[in-house]
Design a protein around this motif. Structure first.
Motif, PDB file in Angstrom:
ATOM      1  N   SER A  16     -59.898 -59.398 -41.526  1.00 39.18           N
ATOM      2  CA  SER A  16     -58.674 -60.049 -42.012  1.00 39.18           C
ATOM      3  C   SER A  16     -57.840 -59.091 -42.858  1.00 39.18           C
ATOM      4  N   VAL A  17     -58.479 -58.289 -43.696  1.00 39.98           N
ATOM      5  CA  VAL A  17     -57.716 -57.316 -44.494  1.00 39.98           C
ATOM      6  C   VAL A  17     -57.085 -56.282 -43.582  1.00 39.98           C
ATOM      7  N   TYR A  18     -57.820 -55.814 -42.571  1.00 41.61           N
ATOM      8  CA  TYR A  18     -57.261 -54.846 -41.617  1.00 41.61           C
ATOM      9  C   TYR A  18     -56.035 -55.419 -40.905  1.00 41.61           C
ATOM     10  N   LEU A  19     -56.122 -56.672 -40.466  1.00 43.48           N
ATOM     11  CA  LEU A  19     -54.997 -57.278 -39.763  1.00 43.48           C
ATOM     12  C   LEU A  19     -53.814 -57.547 -40.693  1.00 43.48           C
ATOM     13  N   MET A  20     -54.073 -57.912 -41.938  1.00 51.12           N
ATOM     14  CA  MET A  20     -52.971 -58.196 -42.859  1.00 51.12           C
ATOM     15  C   MET A  20     -52.246 -56.925 -43.302  1.00 51.12           C
ATOM     16  N   LEU A  21     -52.862 -55.767 -43.148  1.00 56.98           N
ATOM     17  CA  LEU A  21     -52.198 -54.508 -43.474  1.00 56.98           C
ATOM     18  C   LEU A  21     -51.341 -53.982 -42.322  1.00 56.98           C
ATOM     19  N   SER A  22     -51.296 -54.705 -41.228  1.00 55.01           N
ATOM     20  CA  SER A  22     -50.500 -54.313 -40.073  1.00 55.01           C
ATOM     21  C   SER A  22     -49.017 -54.562 -40.322  1.00 55.01           C
ATOM     22  N   ARG A  23     -48.181 -54.028 -39.437  1.00 55.64           N
ATOM     23  CA  ARG A  23     -46.738 -54.206 -39.589  1.00 55.64           C
ATOM     24  C   ARG A  23     -46.220 -55.372 -38.753  1.00 55.64           C
ATOM     25  N   GLN A  24     -46.932 -55.780 -37.721  1.00 59.47           N
ATOM     26  CA  GLN A  24     -46.487 -56.880 -36.869  1.00 59.47           C
ATOM     27  C   GLN A  24     -46.842 -58.214 -37.503  1.00 59.47           C
ATOM     28  N   LEU A  25     -45.891 -59.153 -37.420  1.00 61.13           N
ATOM     29  CA  LEU A  25     -46.095 -60.457 -38.048  1.00 61.13           C
ATOM     30  C   LEU A  25     -47.214 -61.263 -37.398  1.00 61.13           C
ATOM     31  N   VAL A  26     -47.391 -61.130 -36.099  1.00 63.19           N
ATOM     32  CA  VAL A  26     -48.444 -61.885 -35.414  1.00 63.19           C
ATOM     33  C   VAL A  26     -49.819 -61.447 -35.919  1.00 63.19           C
ATOM     34  N   ARG A  27     -49.998 -60.150 -36.105  1.00 66.88           N
ATOM     35  CA  ARG A  27     -51.278 -59.662 -36.633  1.00 66.88           C
ATOM     36  C   ARG A  27     -51.488 -60.118 -38.069  1.00 66.88           C
ATOM     37  N   ILE A  28     -50.430 -60.135 -38.854  1.00 60.74           N
ATOM     38  CA  ILE A  28     -50.545 -60.610 -40.232  1.00 60.74           C
ATOM     39  C   ILE A  28     -50.955 -62.082 -40.251  1.00 60.74           C
ATOM     40  N   LEU A  29     -50.355 -62.882 -39.379  1.00 60.62           N
ATOM     41  CA  LEU A  29     -50.708 -64.301 -39.318  1.00 60.62           C
ATOM     42  C   LEU A  29     -52.153 -64.509 -38.863  1.00 60.62           C
ATOM     43  N   LEU A  30     -52.614 -63.720 -37.893  1.00 54.96           N
ATOM     44  CA  LEU A  30     -54.012 -63.825 -37.467  1.00 54.96           C
ATOM     45  C   LEU A  30     -54.958 -63.413 -38.593  1.00 54.96           C
ATOM     46  N   GLY A  31     -54.569 -62.407 -39.365  1.00 55.49           N
ATOM     47  CA  GLY A  31     -55.382 -61.994 -40.510  1.00 55.49           C
ATOM     48  C   GLY A  31     -55.487 -63.089 -41.551  1.00 55.49           C
ATOM     49  N   ILE A  32     -54.393 -63.796 -41.787  1.00 51.20           N
ATOM     50  CA  ILE A  32     -54.411 -64.898 -42.750  1.00 51.20           C
ATOM     51  C   ILE A  32     -55.310 -66.036 -42.247  1.00 51.20           C
ATOM     52  N   ALA A  33     -55.252 -66.321 -40.948  1.00 49.61           N
ATOM     53  CA  ALA A  33     -56.101 -67.377 -40.385  1.00 49.61           C
ATOM     54  C   ALA A  33     -57.581 -66.998 -40.478  1.00 49.61           C
ATOM     55  N   ILE A  34     -57.909 -65.747 -40.195  1.00 48.82           N
ATOM     56  CA  ILE A  34     -59.305 -65.305 -40.282  1.00 48.82           C
ATOM     57  C   ILE A  34     -59.765 -65.284 -41.733  1.00 48.82           C
ATOM     58  N   LEU A  35     -58.882 -64.929 -42.660  1.00 49.52           N
ATOM     59  CA  LEU A  35     -59.232 -64.954 -44.077  1.00 49.52           C
ATOM     60  C   LEU A  35     -59.567 -66.376 -44.527  1.00 49.52           C
ATOM     61  N   GLY A  36     -58.799 -67.356 -44.060  1.00 47.38           N
ATOM     62  CA  GLY A  36     -59.104 -68.752 -44.391  1.00 47.38           C
ATOM     63  C   GLY A  36     -60.467 -69.176 -43.867  1.00 47.38           C
ATOM     64  N   ASN A  37     -60.805 -68.744 -42.653  1.00 50.69           N
ATOM     65  CA  ASN A  37     -62.123 -69.070 -42.108  1.00 50.69           C
ATOM     66  C   ASN A  37     -63.243 -68.375 -42.880  1.00 50.69           C
ATOM     67  N   ALA A  38     -62.990 -67.152 -43.323  1.00 48.15           N
ATOM     68  CA  ALA A  38     -64.006 -66.431 -44.107  1.00 48.15           C
ATOM     69  C   ALA A  38     -64.253 -67.125 -45.441  1.00 48.15           C
ATOM     70  N   VAL A  39     -63.192 -67.582 -46.077  1.00 44.87           N
ATOM     71  CA  VAL A  39     -63.353 -68.291 -47.353  1.00 44.87           C
ATOM     72  C   VAL A  39     -64.100 -69.610 -47.138  1.00 44.87           C
ATOM     73  N   ASN A  40     -63.791 -70.310 -46.067  1.00 42.28           N
ATOM     74  CA  ASN A  40     -64.502 -71.565 -45.776  1.00 42.28           C
ATOM     75  C   ASN A  40     -65.991 -71.323 -45.548  1.00 42.28           C
ATOM     76  N   LEU A  41     -66.326 -70.272 -44.798  1.00 46.32           N
ATOM     77  CA  LEU A  41     -67.732 -69.954 -44.582  1.00 46.32           C
ATOM     78  C   LEU A  41     -68.422 -69.544 -45.882  1.00 46.32           C
ATOM     79  N   LEU A  42     -67.692 -68.828 -46.740  1.00 46.60           N
ATOM     80  CA  LEU A  42     -68.259 -68.426 -48.023  1.00 46.60           C
ATOM     81  C   LEU A  42     -68.580 -69.641 -48.896  1.00 46.60           C
ATOM     82  N   ILE A  43     -67.659 -70.585 -48.957  1.00 45.65           N
ATOM     83  CA  ILE A  43     -67.898 -71.797 -49.747  1.00 45.65           C
ATOM     84  C   ILE A  43     -69.055 -72.602 -49.151  1.00 45.65           C
TER      85      ILE A  43
END
Length: 125
Positions: A16-43
């Protein structure tokens, strides 16, 4: 089980951090979605993954007699899923609208893209 999920959570955070550091908006959005899933799994993982009895107190007792399942992480994950989905939907609409207005999905090009019929912003900052 918890060790494997810990590795998976770390992998999700890294991707998710790798994707959010990208320049394309679609990759940034996918990174945000994966980050949300990672936080849910962590909790969810922090609430223990063992099978235990439901948290019900018998009628003749004032406290729990045995170790029970913790319902709080489950409730937090359920709430986080709803919030992350609505946040992702808002960002998706925002990115689509920015693409329609500016004609690009590159974040660096969006900074310098100006509509034709509007003057450029002042350059003194």
């Amino acid at each position: 089980m918890e060790t494997g999920l810990s590795v998976l959570i770390g992998l999700f955070f890294a991707v998710s951090v790798y994707l959010m550091l990208s320049r394309q908006l679609v990759r940034i959005l996918l990174g945000i979605a994966i980050l949300g899933n990672a936080v849910n799994l962590l909790i969810f993982t922090s609430g223990r993954l063992t099978r235990e009895v439901p948290p019900l107190i018998p009628e003749d007792s004032y406290h729990l007699l045995v170790e029970t399942a913790n319902p709080l992480p489950q409730a937090l994950v359920l709430t986080a899923i709803v919030i992350s989905f609505s946040f992702f939907a808002f960002l998706l609409v925002l990115a689509f609208r920015a693409y329609q207005e500016l004609g690009t999905d590159d974040a660096n090009e969006m900074r310098v893209a100006e509509p034709v019929d509007e003057p450029a912003p002042p350059q003194g900052y």
